[in-house]
Scaffold this motif. Structure first.
Motif, PDB file in Angstrom:
ATOM      1  N   LEU A  11       0.859  -1.187   0.000  1.00 42.66           N
ATOM      2  CA  LEU A  11       0.000   0.000   0.000  1.00 42.66           C
ATOM      3  C   LEU A  11       0.894   1.234   0.000  1.00 42.66           C
ATOM      4  O   LEU A  11       1.794   1.350   0.842  1.00 42.66           O
ATOM      5  N   VAL A  12       0.627   2.151  -0.902  1.00 40.87           N
ATOM      6  CA  VAL A  12       1.418   3.364  -1.012  1.00 40.87           C
ATOM      7  C   VAL A  12       0.493   4.533  -1.322  1.00 40.87           C
ATOM      8  O   VAL A  12      -0.537   4.350  -1.972  1.00 40.87           O
ATOM      9  N   GLN A  13       0.869   5.702  -0.854  1.00 38.47           N
ATOM     10  CA  GLN A  13       0.063   6.890  -1.130  1.00 38.47           C
ATOM     11  C   GLN A  13       0.304   7.391  -2.546  1.00 38.47           C
ATOM     12  O   GLN A  13       1.373   7.133  -3.125  1.00 38.47           O
ATOM     13  N   PRO A  14      -0.652   8.078  -3.124  1.00 37.25           N
ATOM     14  CA  PRO A  14      -0.427   8.688  -4.445  1.00 37.25           C
ATOM     15  C   PRO A  14       0.838   9.549  -4.445  1.00 37.25           C
ATOM     16  O   PRO A  14       1.099  10.276  -3.484  1.00 37.25           O
ATOM     17  N   GLY A  15       1.598   9.410  -5.501  1.00 33.52           N
ATOM     18  CA  GLY A  15       2.878  10.111  -5.599  1.00 33.52           C
ATOM     19  C   GLY A  15       4.050   9.332  -5.059  1.00 33.52           C
ATOM     20  O   GLY A  15       5.202   9.735  -5.242  1.00 33.52           O
ATOM     21  N   GLY A  16       3.773   8.219  -4.403  1.00 32.89           N
ATOM     22  CA  GLY A  16       4.823   7.408  -3.812  1.00 32.89           C
ATOM     23  C   GLY A  16       5.493   6.485  -4.817  1.00 32.89           C
ATOM     24  O   GLY A  16       5.193   6.506  -6.017  1.00 32.89           O
ATOM     25  N   SER A  17       6.410   5.667  -4.286  1.00 31.94           N
ATOM     26  CA  SER A  17       7.197   4.769  -5.123  1.00 31.94           C
ATOM     27  C   SER A  17       7.224   3.362  -4.542  1.00 31.94           C
ATOM     28  O   SER A  17       7.104   3.179  -3.323  1.00 31.94           O
ATOM     29  N   LEU A  18       7.385   2.408  -5.418  1.00 33.38           N
ATOM     30  CA  LEU A  18       7.597   1.011  -5.041  1.00 33.38           C
ATOM     31  C   LEU A  18       8.523   0.386  -6.069  1.00 33.38           C
ATOM     32  O   LEU A  18       8.529   0.802  -7.238  1.00 33.38           O
ATOM     33  N   THR A  19       9.264  -0.624  -5.632  1.00 35.65           N
ATOM     34  CA  THR A  19      10.059  -1.417  -6.562  1.00 35.65           C
ATOM     35  C   THR A  19       9.646  -2.870  -6.437  1.00 35.65           C
ATOM     36  O   THR A  19       9.715  -3.457  -5.357  1.00 35.65           O
ATOM     37  N   LEU A  20       9.190  -3.425  -7.538  1.00 33.63           N
ATOM     38  CA  LEU A  20       8.810  -4.830  -7.593  1.00 33.63           C
ATOM     39  C   LEU A  20       9.985  -5.666  -8.072  1.00 33.63           C
ATOM     40  O   LEU A  20      10.780  -5.220  -8.899  1.00 33.63           O
ATOM     41  N   SER A  21      10.051  -6.894  -7.554  1.00 37.65           N
ATOM     42  CA  SER A  21      11.094  -7.837  -7.963  1.00 37.65           C
ATOM     43  C   SER A  21      10.442  -9.103  -8.493  1.00 37.65           C
ATOM     44  O   SER A  21       9.364  -9.496  -8.041  1.00 37.65           O
ATOM     45  N   CYS A  22      11.121  -9.736  -9.415  1.00 39.19           N
ATOM     46  CA  CYS A  22      10.670 -11.001  -9.994  1.00 39.19           C
ATOM     47  C   CYS A  22      11.873 -11.922 -10.080  1.00 39.19           C
ATOM     48  O   CYS A  22      12.800 -11.650 -10.842  1.00 39.19           O
ATOM     49  N   VAL A  23      11.840 -12.984  -9.289  1.00 39.64           N
ATOM     50  CA  VAL A  23      12.941 -13.946  -9.291  1.00 39.64           C
ATOM     51  C   VAL A  23      12.503 -15.186 -10.057  1.00 39.64           C
ATOM     52  O   VAL A  23      11.451 -15.768  -9.770  1.00 39.64           O
ATOM     53  N   ALA A  24      13.312 -15.582 -11.011  1.00 40.73           N
ATOM     54  CA  ALA A  24      13.007 -16.743 -11.846  1.00 40.73           C
ATOM     55  C   ALA A  24      13.888 -17.923 -11.467  1.00 40.73           C
ATOM     56  O   ALA A  24      15.061 -17.746 -11.113  1.00 40.73           O
ATOM     57  N   ASN A  76      19.102 -13.748 -11.838  1.00 47.65           N
ATOM     58  CA  ASN A  76      17.832 -14.269 -12.370  1.00 47.65           C
ATOM     59  C   ASN A  76      16.652 -13.402 -11.921  1.00 47.65           C
ATOM     60  O   ASN A  76      15.576 -13.918 -11.602  1.00 47.65           O
ATOM     61  N   THR A  77      16.852 -12.110 -11.920  1.00 51.22           N
ATOM     62  CA  THR A  77      15.859 -11.199 -11.344  1.00 51.22           C
ATOM     63  C   THR A  77      15.573 -10.034 -12.285  1.00 51.22           C
ATOM     64  O   THR A  77      16.488  -9.485 -12.903  1.00 51.22           O
ATOM     65  N   ALA A  78      14.293  -9.701 -12.367  1.00 59.54           N
ATOM     66  CA  ALA A  78      13.847  -8.500 -13.066  1.00 59.54           C
ATOM     67  C   ALA A  78      13.175  -7.582 -12.052  1.00 59.54           C
ATOM     68  O   ALA A  78      12.637  -8.046 -11.033  1.00 59.54           O
ATOM     69  N   TYR A  79      13.199  -6.290 -12.350  1.00 64.18           N
ATOM     70  CA  TYR A  79      12.653  -5.292 -11.434  1.00 64.18           C
ATOM     71  C   TYR A  79      11.704  -4.369 -12.181  1.00 64.18           C
ATOM     72  O   TYR A  79      11.815  -4.178 -13.388  1.00 64.18           O
ATOM     73  N   LEU A  80      10.803  -3.781 -11.420  1.00 60.27           N
ATOM     74  CA  LEU A  80       9.960  -2.722 -11.948  1.00 60.27           C
ATOM     75  C   LEU A  80       9.950  -1.605 -10.909  1.00 60.27           C
ATOM     76  O   LEU A  80       9.316  -1.741  -9.857  1.00 60.27           O
ATOM     77  N   GLN A  81      10.668  -0.541 -11.207  1.00 60.52           N
ATOM     78  CA  GLN A  81      10.694   0.637 -10.349  1.00 60.52           C
ATOM     79  C   GLN A  81       9.515   1.514 -10.735  1.00 60.52           C
ATOM     80  O   GLN A  81       9.391   1.916 -11.898  1.00 60.52           O
ATOM     81  N   MET A  82       8.663   1.803  -9.755  1.00 64.45           N
ATOM     82  CA  MET A  82       7.447   2.568 -10.035  1.00 64.45           C
ATOM     83  C   MET A  82       7.461   3.850  -9.213  1.00 64.45           C
ATOM     84  O   MET A  82       7.491   3.791  -7.970  1.00 64.45           O
ATOM     85  N   ASN A  83       7.473   4.969  -9.904  1.00 65.14           N
ATOM     86  CA  ASN A  83       7.473   6.276  -9.251  1.00 65.14           C
ATOM     87  C   ASN A  83       6.195   7.033  -9.586  1.00 65.14           C
ATOM     88  O   ASN A  83       5.485   6.675 -10.527  1.00 65.14           O
ATOM     89  N   SER A  84       5.935   8.075  -8.824  1.00 61.54           N
ATOM     90  CA  SER A  84       4.760   8.932  -9.062  1.00 61.54           C
ATOM     91  C   SER A  84       3.499   8.096  -9.236  1.00 61.54           C
ATOM     92  O   SER A  84       2.719   8.296 -10.172  1.00 61.54           O
ATOM     93  N   LEU A  85       3.296   7.177  -8.325  1.00 60.57           N
ATOM     94  CA  LEU A  85       2.178   6.251  -8.440  1.00 60.57           C
ATOM     95  C   LEU A  85       0.841   6.967  -8.328  1.00 60.57           C
ATOM     96  O   LEU A  85       0.698   7.949  -7.582  1.00 60.57           O
ATOM     97  N   LYS A  86      -0.126   6.437  -9.075  1.00 60.79           N
ATOM     98  CA  LYS A  86      -1.474   6.992  -9.127  1.00 60.79           C
ATOM     99  C   LYS A  86      -2.472   5.925  -8.682  1.00 60.79           C
ATOM    100  O   LYS A  86      -2.189   4.722  -8.811  1.00 60.79           O
ATOM    101  N   PRO A  87      -3.637   6.336  -8.225  1.00 63.52           N
ATOM    102  CA  PRO A  87      -4.646   5.334  -7.842  1.00 63.52           C
ATOM    103  C   PRO A  87      -4.960   4.359  -8.970  1.00 63.52           C
ATOM    104  O   PRO A  87      -5.223   3.174  -8.710  1.00 63.52           O
ATOM    105  N   VAL A 109      -0.408  -4.271  -5.685  1.00 57.71           N
ATOM    106  CA  VAL A 109      -0.032  -2.867  -5.496  1.00 57.71           C
ATOM    107  C   VAL A 109      -1.317  -2.063  -5.325  1.00 57.71           C
ATOM    108  O   VAL A 109      -2.204  -2.120  -6.180  1.00 57.71           O
ATOM    109  N   THR A 110      -1.402  -1.353  -4.216  1.00 56.61           N
ATOM    110  CA  THR A 110      -2.567  -0.515  -3.947  1.00 56.61           C
ATOM    111  C   THR A 110      -2.094   0.911  -3.710  1.00 56.61           C
ATOM    112  O   THR A 110      -1.254   1.156  -2.843  1.00 56.61           O
ATOM    113  N   VAL A 111      -2.627   1.826  -4.504  1.00 57.86           N
ATOM    114  CA  VAL A 111      -2.274   3.238  -4.383  1.00 57.86           C
ATOM    115  C   VAL A 111      -3.491   3.983  -3.867  1.00 57.86           C
ATOM    116  O   VAL A 111      -4.494   4.119  -4.568  1.00 57.86           O
ATOM    117  N   SER A 112      -3.391   4.428  -2.646  1.00 64.12           N
ATOM    118  CA  SER A 112      -4.551   5.047  -2.011  1.00 64.12           C
ATOM    119  C   SER A 112      -4.095   5.927  -0.862  1.00 64.12           C
ATOM    120  O   SER A 112      -3.115   5.623  -0.182  1.00 64.12           O
TER     121      SER A 112
END
Length: 113
Positions: A11-24, A76-87, A109-112
């Motif tokens: 859970l992140v507020q609008p405008g916040g950031s998260l980084t997702l990881s994917c391990v294969a 064996n990892t991919a990432y998704l850096q997410m900035n300026s998150l919106k609802p 991912v919940t932006v609220s």
């Protein structure tokens, strides 16, 4: 047998950031392009970003300039850096090896506010 484990959602507020990881595991990760998809409630799964074996990238128009996809083949990892998150970014996010018919469990991912 390919396995993908996504993590990093929350859970992140609008405008916040998260980084997702994917391990294969169970695959020659470096030989595949990797894609991140998302599925919001009541909507179809959509492609968010993709990175090729050579690290060329492309993005959905809705996330261009805000999200960055990357990979570290040695991990064996991919990432998704997410900035300026919106609802409207609220969704379950999945990674996928392009050409492999396997989906992981995804990460919410919940932006609220």
């Amino acid at each position: 047998q390919v396995q993908l484990v996504e993590s990093g959602g929350g859970l992140v507020q609008p405008g916040g950031s998260l980084t997702l990881s994917c391990v294969a595991s169970g695959s020659s990760f470096s030989t595949y392009s990797v894609a991140w998809y998302r599925q919001a409630p009541g909507k179809q799964r959509e492609l968010v970003a993709q990175i090729t074996r050579g690290s060329s990238t492309n993005y959905a128009d809705s996330v261009k300039g805000r999200f960055t996809i990357s990979r570290i083949n040695a991990k064996n990892t991919a990432y998704l850096q997410m900035n300026s998150l919106k609802p409207e970014d609220t969704a379950v996010y999945y990674c996928k090896l392009v050409g492999v018919s396997y989906w992981g469990q995804g990460t919410q991912v919940t932006v609220s506010s």
